[in-house]
Design a protein around this motif. Structure first.
Motif, PDB file in Angstrom:
ATOM      1  N   UNK A   1      -4.430 -35.489  29.315  1.00  0.00           N
ATOM      2  CA  UNK A   1      -5.620 -35.214  30.126  1.00  0.00           C
ATOM      3  C   UNK A   1      -5.783 -36.256  31.236  1.00  0.00           C
ATOM      4  N   UNK A   2      -5.558 -37.528  30.881  1.00  0.00           N
ATOM      5  CA  UNK A   2      -5.669 -38.599  31.877  1.00  0.00           C
ATOM      6  C   UNK A   2      -4.642 -38.400  32.983  1.00  0.00           C
ATOM      7  N   UNK A   3      -3.410 -38.084  32.598  1.00  0.00           N
ATOM      8  CA  UNK A   3      -2.338 -37.930  33.588  1.00  0.00           C
ATOM      9  C   UNK A   3      -2.508 -36.682  34.435  1.00  0.00           C
ATOM     10  N   UNK A   4      -2.959 -35.592  33.804  1.00  0.00           N
ATOM     11  CA  UNK A   4      -3.034 -34.325  34.521  1.00  0.00           C
ATOM     12  C   UNK A   4      -4.344 -34.144  35.274  1.00  0.00           C
ATOM     13  N   UNK A   5      -5.475 -34.440  34.629  1.00  0.00           N
ATOM     14  CA  UNK A   5      -6.762 -34.235  35.298  1.00  0.00           C
ATOM     15  C   UNK A   5      -7.234 -35.493  36.030  1.00  0.00           C
ATOM     16  N   UNK A   6      -7.387 -36.596  35.281  1.00  0.00           N
ATOM     17  CA  UNK A   6      -8.013 -37.788  35.850  1.00  0.00           C
ATOM     18  C   UNK A   6      -7.203 -38.355  37.011  1.00  0.00           C
ATOM     19  N   UNK A   7      -5.906 -38.491  36.817  1.00  0.00           N
ATOM     20  CA  UNK A   7      -5.078 -39.037  37.894  1.00  0.00           C
ATOM     21  C   UNK A   7      -5.140 -38.132  39.125  1.00  0.00           C
ATOM     22  N   UNK A   8      -5.167 -36.824  38.893  1.00  0.00           N
ATOM     23  CA  UNK A   8      -5.291 -35.891  40.010  1.00  0.00           C
ATOM     24  C   UNK A   8      -6.582 -36.081  40.782  1.00  0.00           C
ATOM     25  N   UNK A   9      -7.673 -36.390  40.060  1.00  0.00           N
ATOM     26  CA  UNK A   9      -8.949 -36.654  40.728  1.00  0.00           C
ATOM     27  C   UNK A   9      -8.870 -37.923  41.570  1.00  0.00           C
ATOM     28  N   UNK A  10      -8.224 -38.946  41.047  1.00  0.00           N
ATOM     29  CA  UNK A  10      -8.045 -40.167  41.827  1.00  0.00           C
ATOM     30  C   UNK A  10      -7.268 -39.880  43.113  1.00  0.00           C
ATOM     31  N   UNK A  11      -6.194 -39.112  42.985  1.00  0.00           N
ATOM     32  CA  UNK A  11      -5.369 -38.800  44.152  1.00  0.00           C
ATOM     33  C   UNK A  11      -6.170 -37.996  45.169  1.00  0.00           C
ATOM     34  N   UNK A  12      -6.888 -36.969  44.702  1.00  0.00           N
ATOM     35  CA  UNK A  12      -7.634 -36.113  45.629  1.00  0.00           C
ATOM     36  C   UNK A  12      -8.767 -36.867  46.319  1.00  0.00           C
ATOM     37  N   UNK A  13      -9.323 -37.884  45.632  1.00  0.00           N
ATOM     38  CA  UNK A  13     -10.402 -38.674  46.226  1.00  0.00           C
ATOM     39  C   UNK A  13      -9.874 -39.895  46.988  1.00  0.00           C
ATOM     40  N   UNK A  14      -8.556 -40.083  46.929  1.00  0.00           N
ATOM     41  CA  UNK A  14      -7.876 -41.193  47.595  1.00  0.00           C
ATOM     42  C   UNK A  14      -8.335 -42.554  47.070  1.00  0.00           C
ATOM     43  N   UNK A  15      -8.634 -42.608  45.761  1.00  0.00           N
ATOM     44  CA  UNK A  15      -8.953 -43.871  45.099  1.00  0.00           C
ATOM     45  C   UNK A  15      -7.638 -44.536  44.706  1.00  0.00           C
ATOM     46  N   UNK A  16      -7.548 -45.822  44.874  1.00  0.00           N
ATOM     47  CA  UNK A  16      -6.270 -46.511  44.711  1.00  0.00           C
ATOM     48  C   UNK A  16      -5.732 -46.416  43.286  1.00  0.00           C
ATOM     49  N   UNK A  17      -4.409 -46.418  43.206  1.00  0.00           N
ATOM     50  CA  UNK A  17      -3.739 -46.382  41.913  1.00  0.00           C
ATOM     51  C   UNK A  17      -4.002 -47.667  41.136  1.00  0.00           C
ATOM     52  N   UNK A  18      -4.214 -48.781  41.837  1.00  0.00           N
ATOM     53  CA  UNK A  18      -4.521 -50.037  41.155  1.00  0.00           C
ATOM     54  C   UNK A  18      -5.810 -49.923  40.351  1.00  0.00           C
ATOM     55  N   UNK A  19      -6.820 -49.279  40.908  1.00  0.00           N
ATOM     56  CA  UNK A  19      -8.075 -49.100  40.180  1.00  0.00           C
ATOM     57  C   UNK A  19      -7.871 -48.139  39.015  1.00  0.00           C
ATOM     58  N   UNK A  20      -7.074 -47.099  39.213  1.00  0.00           N
ATOM     59  CA  UNK A  20      -6.762 -46.174  38.125  1.00  0.00           C
ATOM     60  C   UNK A  20      -6.120 -46.921  36.959  1.00  0.00           C
ATOM     61  N   UNK A  21      -5.112 -47.731  37.241  1.00  0.00           N
ATOM     62  CA  UNK A  21      -4.395 -48.446  36.184  1.00  0.00           C
ATOM     63  C   UNK A  21      -5.325 -49.442  35.487  1.00  0.00           C
TER      64      UNK A  21
END
Length: 200
Positions: A1-21
């Motif tokens: 769920x994190x990889x498929x939904x949450x990460x996709x939301x970060x990408x679509x909102x252009x939030x940095x991968x550093x904050x995601x990690x």
């Protein structure tokens, strides 16, 4: 769920991968902490993790920030167990969060930042002294209320212990002072505060 939904939301909102990690390290941090206390890997924080999954809580620097859209909007500040509590670190986290909020949540610009934690309890000034990083953190807040009936501070200050008795550890100054305080029949608890921007 994190990889498929949450990460996709970060990408679509252009939030940095550093904050995601940094945000998702919530999982590994608690796994290792459970192993350190109990000697086995076990994840017991599934009840909290929906905040991260649903893109409501973010780790920005030392602290975590949760957007709560309840009866009143607030941004709840959470203190990870591995947070650097030095003044410079906290100030850098807040500055980075204000920029993050302005960029991704501009409609939340004037929403108050709150914190519910044992770290805001007034007794800590006497326990730890004015030079304490925790006491310095306290001074950034206006205290709204204190609840001395709450006891969940035990799991943070005395990991693995939930009974107030002579068996409580005394490895740190805080543990020694609080143990004496509790064994004398006093109650500790949880305080709620609001960040006072004049004290930033």
């Amino acid at each position: 769920m994190v990889c498929q939904y949450t990460y996709g939301e970060y990408v679509s909102r252009e939030i940095s991968e550093d904050i995601f990690i940094a945000t998702m390290k919530f999982c590994t941090r608690f796994l290792y902490e459970h192993d350190n206390i109990w000697g086995t890997f076990k994840y017991v924080w599934a009840w909290w993790f929906p905040r991260q999954i649903m893109v409501q809580e973010f780790r920005v620097g030392a602290l975590e920030y949760e957007f709560i859209d309840g009866r009143e909007r607030e941004v709840a500040v959470h203190i990870p167990s591995d947070a650097d509590m030095s003044r410079d670190s906290i100030q850098a986290s807040l500055a980075a969060f204000y920029q993050f909020r302005e960029t991704y949540y501009p409609e939340w610009k004037d929403v108050k930042l709150t914190c519910d934690t044992w770290m805001l309890m007034p007794e800590l000034q006497a326990f730890l002294g004015e030079s304490s990083r925790i006491v310095g953190f306290q001074k950034m807040f206006e205290i709204e209320q204190i609840n001395r009936e709450e006891t969940w501070y035990m799991g943070w200050i005395f990991p693995g212990y939930d009974t107030i008795d002579d068996k409580l550890p005394e490895k740190t100054l805080l543990q020694r002072e609080l143990k004496k305080y509790l064994l004398a029949g006093n109650k500790f608890g949880i305080a709620r505060g609001i960040i006072n921007n004049r004290k930033k």
